[in-house]
Design a protein around this motif. Structure first.
Motif, PDB file in Angstrom:
ATOM      1  N   SER A  42      20.924  72.428  40.142  1.00  0.00           N
ATOM      2  CA  SER A  42      19.723  72.194  40.931  1.00  0.00           C
ATOM      3  C   SER A  42      19.460  70.702  41.065  1.00  0.00           C
ATOM      4  O   SER A  42      19.923  69.901  40.254  1.00  0.00           O
ATOM      5  CB  SER A  42      18.515  72.869  40.258  1.00  0.00           C
ATOM      6  OG  SER A  42      18.153  72.164  39.085  1.00  0.00           O
ATOM      7  N   TRP A  43      18.693  70.335  42.099  1.00  0.00           N
ATOM      8  CA  TRP A  43      18.335  68.927  42.258  1.00  0.00           C
ATOM      9  C   TRP A  43      17.508  68.464  41.072  1.00  0.00           C
ATOM     10  O   TRP A  43      17.565  67.316  40.685  1.00  0.00           O
ATOM     11  CB  TRP A  43      17.627  68.658  43.581  1.00  0.00           C
ATOM     12  CG  TRP A  43      16.273  69.313  43.717  1.00  0.00           C
ATOM     13  CD1 TRP A  43      16.008  70.491  44.346  1.00  0.00           C
ATOM     14  CD2 TRP A  43      15.025  68.830  43.215  1.00  0.00           C
ATOM     15  NE1 TRP A  43      14.679  70.778  44.261  1.00  0.00           N
ATOM     16  CE2 TRP A  43      14.039  69.768  43.566  1.00  0.00           C
ATOM     17  CE3 TRP A  43      14.645  67.710  42.501  1.00  0.00           C
ATOM     18  CZ2 TRP A  43      12.699  69.616  43.235  1.00  0.00           C
ATOM     19  CZ3 TRP A  43      13.299  67.558  42.166  1.00  0.00           C
ATOM     20  CH2 TRP A  43      12.352  68.502  42.529  1.00  0.00           C
ATOM     21  N   ARG A  44      16.761  69.388  40.461  1.00  0.00           N
ATOM     22  CA  ARG A  44      15.955  69.028  39.292  1.00  0.00           C
ATOM     23  C   ARG A  44      16.847  68.578  38.128  1.00  0.00           C
ATOM     24  O   ARG A  44      16.490  67.673  37.393  1.00  0.00           O
ATOM     25  CB  ARG A  44      15.079  70.192  38.854  1.00  0.00           C
ATOM     26  CG  ARG A  44      13.861  70.372  39.682  1.00  0.00           C
ATOM     27  CD  ARG A  44      12.977  71.488  39.125  1.00  0.00           C
ATOM     28  NE  ARG A  44      11.782  71.631  39.902  1.00  0.00           N
ATOM     29  CZ  ARG A  44      11.656  72.415  40.946  1.00  0.00           C
ATOM     30  NH1 ARG A  44      12.675  73.167  41.346  1.00  0.00           N
ATOM     31  NH2 ARG A  44      10.525  72.486  41.621  1.00  0.00           N
ATOM     32  N   ALA A  45      17.989  69.230  37.972  1.00  0.00           N
ATOM     33  CA  ALA A  45      18.911  68.841  36.900  1.00  0.00           C
ATOM     34  C   ALA A  45      19.350  67.391  37.099  1.00  0.00           C
ATOM     35  O   ALA A  45      19.311  66.587  36.164  1.00  0.00           O
ATOM     36  CB  ALA A  45      20.121  69.766  36.856  1.00  0.00           C
ATOM     37  N   VAL A  46      19.747  67.038  38.308  1.00  0.00           N
ATOM     38  CA  VAL A  46      20.181  65.669  38.592  1.00  0.00           C
ATOM     39  C   VAL A  46      19.010  64.707  38.396  1.00  0.00           C
ATOM     40  O   VAL A  46      19.172  63.636  37.809  1.00  0.00           O
ATOM     41  CB  VAL A  46      20.771  65.550  40.020  1.00  0.00           C
ATOM     42  CG1 VAL A  46      21.099  64.107  40.369  1.00  0.00           C
ATOM     43  CG2 VAL A  46      22.015  66.428  40.158  1.00  0.00           C
ATOM     44  N   TYR A  47      17.834  65.086  38.868  1.00  0.00           N
ATOM     45  CA  TYR A  47      16.644  64.246  38.692  1.00  0.00           C
ATOM     46  C   TYR A  47      16.369  64.013  37.204  1.00  0.00           C
ATOM     47  O   TYR A  47      16.107  62.888  36.782  1.00  0.00           O
ATOM     48  CB  TYR A  47      15.443  64.916  39.371  1.00  0.00           C
ATOM     49  CG  TYR A  47      14.142  64.192  39.147  1.00  0.00           C
ATOM     50  CD1 TYR A  47      13.836  63.035  39.856  1.00  0.00           C
ATOM     51  CD2 TYR A  47      13.223  64.659  38.225  1.00  0.00           C
ATOM     52  CE1 TYR A  47      12.648  62.361  39.650  1.00  0.00           C
ATOM     53  CE2 TYR A  47      12.028  63.991  38.011  1.00  0.00           C
ATOM     54  CZ  TYR A  47      11.745  62.848  38.729  1.00  0.00           C
ATOM     55  OH  TYR A  47      10.568  62.184  38.507  1.00  0.00           O
TER      56      TYR A  47
END
Length: 80
Positions: A42-47
């Motif tokens: 998820s983009w949250r993981a990268v964030y």
């Protein structure tokens, strides 16, 4: 859509790792969302990685190295 960028705490290892990952991602011309899609996270993981909240799991490092054109996953890690 990712939230506004939060600067990592550079006194922590995870913060320095996050800064390094963000620099590599930006140099590659990728958005957080694009990198997340390429990694299958998820983009949250990268964030969270980039803000130093957490570090990527070890199985992500070889794929990150390939995406960024780095020979060894070890070279993804911050130098200090």
């Amino acid at each position: 859509m990712s939230p506004p960028r939060k600067e990592p705490n550079l006194r922590s290892y995870s913060g320095r790792c996050g800064r390094r990952l963000r620099e590599l991602r930006e140099k590659a011309g990728l958005t957080v969302e694009q990198l997340a899609a390429k990694l299958g996270v998820s983009w949250r993981a990268v964030y969270y990685w980039e803000t130093g909240r957490v570090t990527p799991k070890w199985d992500h490092y070889p794929k990150l190295a390939r995406l960024f054109g780095i020979r060894s996953p070890r070279n993804l890690l911050p130098e200090d």
